[in-house]
Design a protein around this motif. Structure first.
Motif, short mmCIF file in Angstrom:
data_model
loop_
_atom_site.label_atom_id
_atom_site.label_comp_id
_atom_site.label_asym_id
_atom_site.label_seq_id
_atom_site.Cartn_x
_atom_site.Cartn_y
_atom_site.Cartn_z
N CYS A 236 0.83 -1.20 0.00
CA CYS A 236 0.00 0.00 0.00
C CYS A 236 0.87 1.26 0.00
O CYS A 236 0.61 2.22 -0.74
CB CYS A 236 -0.92 -0.01 1.21
SG CYS A 236 -2.04 1.41 1.30
N LYS A 237 1.93 1.26 0.82
CA LYS A 237 2.85 2.40 0.82
C LYS A 237 3.47 2.59 -0.56
O LYS A 237 3.62 3.72 -1.04
CB LYS A 237 3.96 2.17 1.85
CG LYS A 237 3.51 2.19 3.30
CD LYS A 237 4.72 1.94 4.21
CE LYS A 237 4.32 1.86 5.66
NZ LYS A 237 5.50 1.63 6.54
N ALA A 238 3.85 1.46 -1.19
CA ALA A 238 4.49 1.54 -2.50
C ALA A 238 3.54 2.13 -3.54
O ALA A 238 3.96 2.93 -4.39
CB ALA A 238 4.94 0.15 -2.94
N LEU A 239 2.25 1.75 -3.48
CA LEU A 239 1.28 2.29 -4.42
C LEU A 239 1.05 3.78 -4.18
O LEU A 239 1.01 4.58 -5.13
CB LEU A 239 -0.04 1.52 -4.31
CG LEU A 239 -1.20 2.05 -5.16
CD1 LEU A 239 -0.85 2.00 -6.64
CD2 LEU A 239 -2.48 1.25 -4.87
N CYS A 240 0.90 4.18 -2.93
CA CYS A 240 0.59 5.58 -2.61
C CYS A 240 1.74 6.53 -2.93
O CYS A 240 1.52 7.74 -3.03
CB CYS A 240 0.21 5.70 -1.13
SG CYS A 240 -1.38 4.96 -0.71
N THR A 241 2.94 5.99 -3.09
CA THR A 241 4.11 6.84 -3.38
C THR A 241 4.73 6.51 -4.73
O THR A 241 5.88 6.86 -4.99
CB THR A 241 5.17 6.67 -2.28
OG1 THR A 241 5.58 5.30 -2.21
CG2 THR A 241 4.62 7.08 -0.92
N ALA A 242 3.96 5.87 -5.61
CA ALA A 242 4.53 5.31 -6.85
C ALA A 242 5.08 6.36 -7.80
O ALA A 242 5.91 6.05 -8.66
CB ALA A 242 3.47 4.47 -7.57
N GLY A 243 4.66 7.61 -7.68
CA GLY A 243 5.13 8.63 -8.60
C GLY A 243 6.51 9.17 -8.33
O GLY A 243 7.00 10.06 -9.04
N TRP A 244 7.22 8.61 -7.35
CA TRP A 244 8.51 9.17 -6.95
C TRP A 244 9.56 9.21 -8.05
O TRP A 244 10.42 10.12 -8.04
CB TRP A 244 9.07 8.44 -5.72
CG TRP A 244 9.46 7.01 -5.91
CD1 TRP A 244 8.69 5.91 -5.66
CD2 TRP A 244 10.73 6.50 -6.37
NE1 TRP A 244 9.39 4.76 -5.93
CE2 TRP A 244 10.65 5.09 -6.37
CE3 TRP A 244 11.93 7.10 -6.76
CZ2 TRP A 244 11.71 4.28 -6.76
CZ3 TRP A 244 12.99 6.30 -7.17
CH2 TRP A 244 12.88 4.91 -7.16
N PRO A 245 9.59 8.29 -9.04
CA PRO A 245 10.63 8.41 -10.07
C PRO A 245 10.59 9.75 -10.82
O PRO A 245 11.63 10.22 -11.29
CB PRO A 245 10.32 7.25 -11.02
CG PRO A 245 9.70 6.21 -10.13
CD PRO A 245 8.84 7.01 -9.20
N TYR A 246 9.42 10.36 -10.91
CA TYR A 246 9.33 11.66 -11.58
C TYR A 246 9.83 12.80 -10.70
O TYR A 246 9.87 13.95 -11.15
CB TYR A 246 7.89 11.93 -12.02
CG TYR A 246 7.56 11.42 -13.40
CD1 TYR A 246 8.57 11.02 -14.28
CD2 TYR A 246 6.24 11.34 -13.84
CE1 TYR A 246 8.26 10.55 -15.54
CE2 TYR A 246 5.94 10.88 -15.11
CZ TYR A 246 6.95 10.48 -15.96
OH TYR A 246 6.65 10.03 -17.22
N MET A 247 10.20 12.50 -9.47
CA MET A 247 10.78 13.51 -8.59
C MET A 247 12.25 13.21 -8.28
O MET A 247 12.92 13.99 -7.61
CB MET A 247 9.99 13.61 -7.28
CG MET A 247 8.53 14.00 -7.46
SD MET A 247 8.34 15.64 -8.19
CE MET A 247 8.85 16.67 -6.83
N GLY A 248 12.74 12.06 -8.72
CA GLY A 248 14.16 11.79 -8.67
C GLY A 248 14.71 11.14 -7.43
O GLY A 248 15.91 10.85 -7.35
N LEU A 249 13.86 10.84 -6.43
CA LEU A 249 14.33 10.23 -5.19
C LEU A 249 13.26 9.29 -4.63
O LEU A 249 12.06 9.54 -4.83
CB LEU A 249 14.64 11.29 -4.12
CG LEU A 249 15.88 12.16 -4.30
CD1 LEU A 249 15.89 13.28 -3.28
CD2 LEU A 249 17.15 11.32 -4.19
#
Length: 546
Positions: A236-249
């Motif tokens: 669930c944590k992974a899904l809720c934060t999945a957009g992180w590659p577009y922020m670089g970290l």
């Protein structure tokens, strides 16, 4: 304003009566560089006319260094207010990371695939309208916000603030309360952030902390720290934060503030520019040239000239070109170290500049296939497992660990030959890896990752080409091939970043070295830079209010 985003703008229609040109749409013609001419070479008959204007007039109101979207937005905005603008670009064409390329009848956008705010009343829509070039771009809405693939699990995440949250709840019903609380916190954080004055004196600080508790409690936290307070299930944590590659970290290092701003801007709709994002670049070029501005390609700025602590212009091709204002859309480190000289800066500013860390670079694969890609969506975040930190360590080790896979021909079939789909894999990558030795292996790894998401992709492969961090540095001169400007940590978020104004009189920054990176934020940054200049010159009505 739409809930949950600070990106929307309202426009005042009355501009400076004496200096602002008419607001009607600009036509394509003598001021426009045709897409085919630009992609095929460094000049065209239209650009030759611009060169002639340059030779006759070497005295400008503003010189812009670099023609990325931040520089182009600033230049177009200032030209809209009657300023005589020169844009100097070291590459053979405009756009920076938005500069497209063609190969065998296939059109590829190198980095920008969608933008928010292109719908009626959105930021991009209103900015292009304000500049008189809205009719030169057609946008189509994406099918989903994104799809997330983690091992064998796949989730489709829709647009709309409520729909977005409820999609996560359906995926993890046992985490429903925590999911709603987490995304609710993001909304409250942004609502408070919109109300806080840009500058706070020490006297106002105490009152602001009491009035905006969510903002001040979380502004220096990482995304991972905040998520851990509300969610338990690692998936669930992974899904809720999945957009992180577009922020670089990964979430454990990424600024919660910057992620919240990014996510809640995207959730209301994302749009592809029909014909590719070079059309958006062309629109800004048209807005500049049609109002007398000049663009020079293949012309790196050699030095920014100074006198008594203020800019006097630049040196191009060994010749001085004068202007009282210079806007740099280039890498901030290059701007100050190579073009200005660190010795011309205050010690405290140099210390601050040296403390800032650039973002990671990217490894990008451009491919085409005859596979029909049944069930594909425009954008998929693909991860090997729910542990984003482990994935990030793989990335730093030069592995093909995770990628954002985009299929632009689902929205715009005109980009590729009939019967083919174009596929782009964009992944974070360290600059200091041995890329000449690693390139072929990493490219093969990402082609394999795409094939895992879309079985049969490799069987129908008709084209594949990749770009390493060395490629990004060569084309942009960004330090370490940085993809997002400065690294998006809490220590480098918000007021911790460089501002548009610099200690050098008349020198300004624009683009992702001054604001957190995304295509929209870069455009906003260019507009903010232009507004700052106009206010300094005494303009009272500077157009959009953010």
């Amino acid at each position: 304003m739409r809930p949950g985003t600070s990106e929307n703008v309202s426009f005042t229609r009355k501009a400076s009566a004496e200096r602002a040109p008419a607001e009607g749409p600009l036509s394509r013609g003598q001021g426009s560089l045709q897409r085919e001419a630009r992609l095929g070479g460094k000049s065209s008959p239209v650009n030759a006319n611009a060169e002639a204007r340059f030779r006759k007039n070497t005295d400008f109101d503003v010189i812009v260094v670099g023609s990325g979207l931040g520089g182009l937005a600033a230049a177009a905005y200032l030209a809209r207010f009657g300023r005589r603008v020169l844009v100097a670009e070291r590459a053979d064409g405009p756009g920076g990371y938005a500069h497209a390329f063609e190969a065998g009848g296939r059109y590829f956008d190198p980095a920008i695939h969608v933008v928010p705010g292109a719908d009626a009343g959105g930021t991009v829509d209103e900015l292009l309208t304000f500049l008189g070039v809205r009719d030169n771009c057609e946008f189509v809405e994406s099918d989903l916000l994104y799809r997330v693939s983690i091992k064998d699990d796949r989730w489709d995440v829709p647009f709309g603030a409520e729909e977005f949250v409820e999609a996560h709840v359906r995926a993890f019903p046992r985490e429903a309360a925590g999911i709603r609380a987490f995304f609710g916190l993001c909304g409250r954080f942004l609502e408070e952030a919109r109300q806080v004055p840009v500058r706070l004196g020490m006297r106002e600080l105490g009152a602001a902390v009491r009035r905006f508790p969510v903002l001040f409690e979380h502004r220096m936290r990482t995304l991972g720290e905040v998520v851990d307070r509300y969610l338990i299930d690692p998936r669930c944590k992974a899904l809720c934060t999945a957009g992180w590659p577009y922020m670089g970290l990964p979430p454990s290092q990424l600024s919660f503030e910057l992620y919240a701003r990014f996510l809640f801007t995207q959730v209301h709709g994302l749009y592809h520019c029909v014909g590719g994002f070079q059309r958006l670049v062309d629109a800004f070029v048209l807005a500049i040239e049609s109002r007398g501005g000049v663009l020079r390609y293949g012309t790196p700025v050699e030095r920014i000239t100074l006198e008594s602590g203020a800019v006097t212009g630049v040196v191009l091709g060994g010749e001085p070109v004068t202007a009282p204002v210079v806007v740099s859309g280039a890498d901030a480190w290059q701007t100050f170290d190579s073009l200005v000289g660190m010795g011309n800066l205050p010690t405290a500013y140099v210390r601050r500049l040296r403390s800032l860390k650039p973002s990671l670079s990217m490894f990008v694969v451009y491919a085409a296939t005859t596979c029909d890609l049944a069930g594909a969506t425009h954008e998929t975040f693909a991860f090997p497992d729910p542990d984003h930190d482990r994935t990030f360590r793989g990335i730093l080790g030069g592995e093909a660990a995770a990628s954002v896979i985009v299929v632009p021909t689902l929205l715009d079939p005109s980009l590729g030959p009939p019967g083919e789909h174009l596929v782009t894999s964009t992944a974070l990558a360290p600059f200091d890896a041995p890329w000449p030795e690693l390139k072929a292996r990493v490219e093969d790894g990402y082609l394999g990752l795409i094939d895992r998401i879309y079985p049969g992709f490799r069987d129908g492969l008709t084209f594949a080409q990749s770009a390493t961090p060395l490629t990004l540095r060569r084309f942009t001169a960004n330090r370490d091939g940085a993809a997002y400007g400065w690294e998006n940590t809490p220590a480098q978020a918000g007021s911790k970043r460089l501002t548009h104004r610099t200690p050098i009189g008349g020198l300004y920054l624009s683009g992702h070295w001054a604001q957190a990176a995304s295509a929209l934020r870069v455009l906003v940054s260019g507009s903010h830079t232009a507004q700052e200049i106009l206010r300094q010159e005494g303009e009272t009505d500077v157009g959009p209010r953010w």
